[in-house]
Enzyme design. Structure first.
Site, PDB file in Angstrom:
ATOM      1  N   LEU A  48      -8.515 -18.269   3.347  1.00 47.73           N
ATOM      2  CA  LEU A  48      -8.074 -19.266   4.442  1.00 47.73           C
ATOM      3  C   LEU A  48      -7.049 -18.964   5.067  1.00 47.73           C
ATOM      4  CD1 LEU A  48      -8.614 -22.442   2.203  1.00 47.73           C
ATOM      5  CD2 LEU A  48      -9.868 -21.631   3.956  1.00 47.73           C
ATOM      6  N   ASP A  89      10.841 -25.698   1.186  1.00 44.38           N
ATOM      7  CA  ASP A  89      10.490 -24.939   2.022  1.00 44.38           C
ATOM      8  C   ASP A  89       9.653 -25.993   3.092  1.00 44.38           C
ATOM      9  OD1 ASP A  89       8.572 -21.910   2.495  1.00 44.38           O
ATOM     10  OD2 ASP A  89       9.905 -23.015   4.010  1.00 44.38           O
TER      11      ASP A  89
END
Ligand SMILES: *[C@@H]1O[C@H](CO)[C@@H](O)[C@H](O)[C@H]1NC(C)=O
Ligand SMILES: *[C@@H]1O[C@H](CO)[C@@H](O)[C@H](O)[C@H]1NC(C)=O
Ligand SMILES: *[C@@H]1O[C@H](CO)[C@@H](O)[C@H](O)[C@H]1NC(C)=O
Ligand SMILES: *[C@@H]1O[C@H](CO)[C@@H](O)[C@H](O)[C@H]1NC(C)=O
Ligand SMILES: *[C@@H]1O[C@H](CO)[C@@H](O)[C@H](O)[C@H]1NC(C)=O
Ligand SMILES: *[C@@H]1O[C@H](CO)[C@@H](O)[C@H](O)[C@H]1NC(C)=O
Ligand SMILES: *[C@@H]1O[C@H](CO)[C@@H](O)[C@H](O)[C@H]1NC(C)=O
Length: 684
Positions: free
Chosen positions: A352, A472
Site C-alpha cells: 500500500l 508524529d
C-alpha cells in the site's frame, strides 16, 4: 599384578592428563570494549579513552597488534579444536577508499614476529619468511589494498591465509543474505568508516571454516566464505589469538570495538549498541553546528534503559519463542504464518505504501476474511521493543472513531508486524498535496477531517487512561476511512525510534515543518509539541499546500509566515486554498486558520490545548485572539531565521545527545534562506 592395569589406566587417562591446563586458562572470553581490559598490545596499538582499541593511526608504516594474554590450547594429539570468534572493527582511511593496508585476525605460536614488516605484510611476515610452513600462522585478512605479488583479487577483500598472504580462499567483502530463496550479496566497503562485525567459525570434524560479515549485530545466515581447510599441520598445540594491522604509504586508522571468542562453542554475542564505536566520521565532517550535551543523569538513564533493553534484545534473539511478557499483553498476537498468508507473502502487489517506519501491505485475514493493513517495521537492534510492545498493547485497547484501530501484532526476529484496520481511502496527504482530477476535497470534508483528528488527539492526550503523545502528527499519518473520517495512525512508532534504533545510524524523529521549536532544545515530545504539529496540519488542510513550498513566490514560501501576513492585512481567509475559492464557509475557514496560527505559536504555553481546539471547532468557544503585532516583533516572522528553528536535527543515539546541524549560527550571521533549508533538508 596391578601394574598392567595401572599402565592401561595411565594410557587411557593420558589424553585427559595432557589437557591439564593452567588454572587461569579460559576458553571463552568477551571484550565489550577494551577499557581496563587485560590484553597484550604491541607496536602502535593502544586503548583509547572510549574503550576502543586502536591498532594503528594514519601514520605510515606502523604495525599494531593485540593478543589475548595467554596462549590457548588449539590442538591435542593432532586433533584441532573447533573454535568460533566474532569481533567488530572499523577502518577509517586517511583518504576515502584509499587507505591501507587492513587488519587480520590471527592465530600464531608467538606474539612477536621477528623481522616482520608493515605495509602489505600486515606485520606478520617479510620477504624471506613469507610462505615458510614453519611460520604456523593462520590469518583471516581484511585487506584494503590490492597487492599483485600476493594475487589479491581486489582492494576490498576477505581472505584466508596459512603461513602466507597468498590467500587460499578470498572473496570481495560483502554481506550475503538469503531472500526469497536466492542469495543476494551486498558489497561492503571495509574502509567505509562504519563498524563491521565479522564471525570466524571453524568446525573441527568437518574442517569447515566460515567467515561472515555484517553491518549490524545480526549474523547473516549465509557466510561470505565457507571452505574446508585442514588446520592440523598449521597449528601448534598452544597458540595465541589476536589481531595484527599495518599501514604503508597508504594508511588508515584501524580500530577494534569488541571481541568474543570461544573454543568448542558459540561465543557470547556482541551488540554494536553495547560497544565503544567511533563517532560517525561523516557526521563530524558535515556538522558545522554544535552538540547539545545531555546532562549526565539523562545519559545514565539512557544507559540503564539501553542495558535493560539489550538484555531483552538478547533474550529475544536467542529464540523466537513467545516470551511470557508477550502473552500478558493484549491485543491479539498474530502468528507470522497468518500474516504471511494474509498478505500473500508480503507480495509487492499488496504494497500500500511506505510509511514512516516501514512498508505497509494490504491483507485479508485467513479466518475472518477481514481486510487489514499490515505494517512491517524492521527494528534491527530491538532496543526498547518490549517497552514499545507494552505501549502498543495498551494502545490496542483504545477505541475511538478517530484513531486507527490496532488489531494486533506479531514479532519475528528483527521485524515487528502491526496489524491495523484497513483504511479504504488511504492517507490525507494525497488528497491535499497531489490530488487526482476531481479528488480535491470539499471544504466540508476537510472540516470534518480536521475536527476528527482533533477529537482523536484529545482522546490520546486527555481521555485515554494515560497520556499518549503521538509524536508524529502529519498529513500522511491521518488516514481516511470509508466515510472520509480522519483517523490518526502510527502513534508510538516515533518513540520506538527515539529510543534508539541502530547505534551507528541517525534518525530524524518527526518531520520538518511539524516540529515544535522547543523540541530542538529539549528533545522531549509533549502534548504541546503534538499541538504544534496539529497547527501545521490545520494550515496545510486549509491552504492546500505544504508548510514550506519551494515553488511558491518568496513571500508565500513559508506557509505560517504567509498566513500571518494575510492576517496582518485583515484578510486571513485570503490564505485559504485557491481551489476552494467561493466554496467554503468563511467563518469556519477563519476559525481554522486562526487556530492554525495559535497552535503554531513558538512558545508552548501560547498554544491552546486540544480540548480548547475541539471547543473552537465545535463553535463552543470563541476564536483565539491573535496579536496583530506578532508578525513583526514576535518570533513568527523571524522564526525561520532563528537558529533553533532552522536546525534540521538528527537524534544521535549512540551519543545520547542531539546533534544539530545548522547554517544559522555558523554562516557568519547570514540567515539561512528557505531554499537553503530545503536543500539542506534534501541532503539529509
Ligand atoms: C593479565 O593476564 C596475564 C596472563 O593471564 C596475567 O599474568 C596478568 O597478571 C594479568 N594482568 C592483570 C592486570 O590482570
Ligand atoms: C600514531 O602512532 C604512532 C605510534 O604509536 C605515534 O608515534 C604517532 O605520534 C601517532 N600519530 C598521531 C597523529 O597520533
Ligand atoms: C623456514 O623457516 C625455518 C625456521 O625459521 C628455517 O629453518 C627454514 O630454512 C625456512 N625455510 C625456507 C624455505 O626458507
Ligand atoms: C603468490 O601468488 C603469486 C601469483 O598468484 C605468485 O606469483 C607469488 O610467487 C606467490 N607468492 C608467494 C609468496 O607464494
Ligand atoms: C519471490 O519469488 C516469487 C516466486 O519465485 C516471485 O514471484 C516474487 O516476485 C519474488 N519476490 C521478490 C521480492 O523477489
Ligand atoms: C561488488 O564488488 C564486486 C567485486 O569488487 C564487483 O565486481 C561488483 O560490480 C560490485 N557490485 C556492486 C553492485 O557494486
Ligand atoms: C558454515 O556455513 C554452512 C552454510 O554455508 C553451514 O552449513 C555450516 O554449519 C557452517 N559451519 C559453521 C562451523 O558455522
Amino acid at each position: 599384578m596391578a601394574s598392567p592395569t595401572l599402565k592401561l589406566l595411565c594410557f587411557l587417562l593420558l589424553p585427559f592428563l595432557s589437557l591439564n591446563l593452567p588454572s587461569s586458562y579460559s576458553q571463552n572470553f568477551i571484550y565489550n570494549g577494551f577499557h581496563n581490559s587485560n590484553i597484550t598490545l604491541t607496536g602502535s596499538s593502544q586503548i583509547k579513552r572510549s574503550g576502543i582499541l586502536q591498532l594503528t593511526n594514519v601514520t605510515s608504516r606502523l604495525i599494531g597488534r593485540a593478543f589475548y594474554p595467554e596462549p590457548l590450547r588449539f590442538k591435542n594429539l593432532n586433533s584441532v579444536s573447533s573454535f568460533s570468534t566474532s569481533f567488530v572493527f572499523t577502518i577509517v582511511p586517511i583518504i576515502p577508499t584509499k587507505g591501507g593496508h587492513g587488519l587480520a585476525f590471527i592465530i600464531s605460536p608467538s606474539t612477536s614476529f621477528i623481522g616482520a614488516l608493515p605495509s602489505q605484510y600486515f606485520g606478520l611476515f617479510n620477504a624471506q619468511t613469507i610462505g615458510n610452513l614453519s611460520n604456523h600462522v593462520f590469518a583471516v585478512e581484511f585487506d584494503t589494498v590490492q597487492d599483485y605479488e600476493f594475487g589479491d583479487i581486489n582492494d576490498n577483500h576477505v581472505g584466508v591465509d596459512i603461513d602466507n598472504l597468498n590467500s587460499t580462499v578470498a572473496e570481495p567483502a560483502s554481506v550475503k543474505l538469503a531472500r526469497n530463496g536466492t542469495i543476494t550479496a551486498t558489497n561492503v566497503s571495509l574502509q567505509g568508516g562504519k563498524p563491521i562485525q565479522a564471525w570466524i567459525e571453524y568446525n573441527s570434524p568437518s574442517n569447515l571454516l566460515n567467515v561472515t560479515l555484517s553491518l549490524t549485530s545480526d549474523k547473516p545466515e549465509i557466510p561470505l566464505i565457507s571452505t574446508t581447510i585442514d588446520l592440523s599441520s598449521a597449528f601448534e598445540d598452544y597458540m595465541y589469538v589476536g589481531f595484527s594491522s599495518s599501514t604503508g604509504l597508504l594508511s588508515s586508522s584501524h580500530y577494534l570495538s569488541g571481541w568474543a571468542f570461544r573454543m568448542n562453542g558459540q561465543p557470547q554475542p556482541l551488540f554494536l549498541s553495547h560497544l565503544p564505536l567511533l563517532r560517525d566520521t561523516k557526521n563530524i565532517a558535515r556538522s558545522k553546528g554544535f552538540i547539545i550535551g545531555v546532562s549526565i543523569s539523562a545519559t545514565l538513564l539512557v544507559c540503564a534503559a539501553i542495558a535493560a533493553s539489550l538484555y531483552i534484545a538478547w533474550k529475544l534473539k536467542r529464540a523466537d519463542v513467545i516470551e511470557e511478557w508477550e502473552l500478558t499483553y493484549g491485543p491479539h498476537r498474530f502468528s507470522y504464518k497468518e500474516l504471511r498468508m494474509a498478505t500473500r507473502s508480503f507480495s509487492s502487489k499488496e504494497l500500500l505504501g511506505f510509511g514512516g517506519f516501514g512498508k505497509v501491505y494490504r491483507g485479508v485475514l485467513p479466518g475472518s476474511k477481514t481486510m487489514v493493513a499490515v505494517k512491517r517495521v524492521s527494528h534491527e537492534s530491538k532496543q526498547g521493543l518490549r517497552e514499545f510492545v507494552a505501549e502498543i498493547a495498551s494502545i490496542g485497547r483504545m477505541r475511538h472513531r478517530n484513531v486507527v484501530q490496532l488489531q494486533g501484532w506479531c514479532r519475528r526476529r528483527g521485524d515487528l508486524l502491526l496489524v491495523y484496520d484497513y483504511m479504504r481511502n488511504g492517507s490525507l496527504d494525497k488528497y491535499i498535496f497531489e490530488p487526482e482530477e476531481g479528488s480535491v476535497l470539499k471544504w466540508a470534508q476537510r472540516y470534518k477531517i480536521i475536527r476528527g483528528v482533533a477529537a482523536g488527539l484529545l482522546y490520546l492526550h486527555e481521555e485515554w487512561e494515560q497520556v499518549v503523545v503521538h509524536r508524529d502528527v502529519k498529513a500522511s499519518n491521518v488516514l481516511l476511512d470509508a466515510d472520509m473520517n480522519g483517523r490518526l495512525g502510527d502513534f508510538g512508532l516515533a518513540r520506538l525510534y527515539e529510543h534508539g534504533a541502530n547505534a551507528h545510524t541517525t534518525h530524524v524523529v518527526g518531520t520538518l515543518g511539524y516540529l515544535a521549536p522547543e523540541l530542538t532544545r529539549t528533545g522531549r515530545s509533549t502534548t504541546k509539541t503534538d499541538v504544534y504539529a496539529y497547527g501545521a496540519l490545520l494550515l496545510e488542510v486549509a491552504c492546500g499546500r505544504r508548510p514550506i513550498e519551494a515553488k511558491a513566490p518568496p513571500d508565500e514560501m513559508v506557509l505560517v509566515e504567509w498566513v500571518w501576513e494575510c492576517h496582518a492585512k485583515g484578510q486571513i481567509v485570503m490564505a485559504g486554498d485557491w481551489r476552494l475559492r467561493g466554496m467554503y464557509d468563511r467563518g469556519e475557514m477563519e476559525a481554522v486558520l486562526r487556530l492554525g496560527l495559535a497552535c503554531s505559536s513558538s512558545a508552548p504555553e501560547g498554544r491552546p490545548s486540544m480540548r480548547q481546539v475541539v471547543q473552537v471547532l465545535d463553535g463552543d468557544a470563541p476564536l483565539p485572539e491573535l496579536g496583530l503585532g506578532e508578525v513583526n516583533n514576535d518570533n513568527a516572522s523571524s522564526r525561520l531565521y532563528d537558529e533553533d528553528y532552522v536546525h534540521s536535527y538528527t537524534l544521535s543515539t549512540d551519543q545520547g545527545s542531539f546533534e544539530s546541524r545548522a547554517g544559522g549560527s555558523t554562516g557568519g550571521g547570514v540567515p539561512l534562506s528557505p531554499l537553503a533549508l530545503l536543500s539542506e533538508r534534501a541532503g539529509l
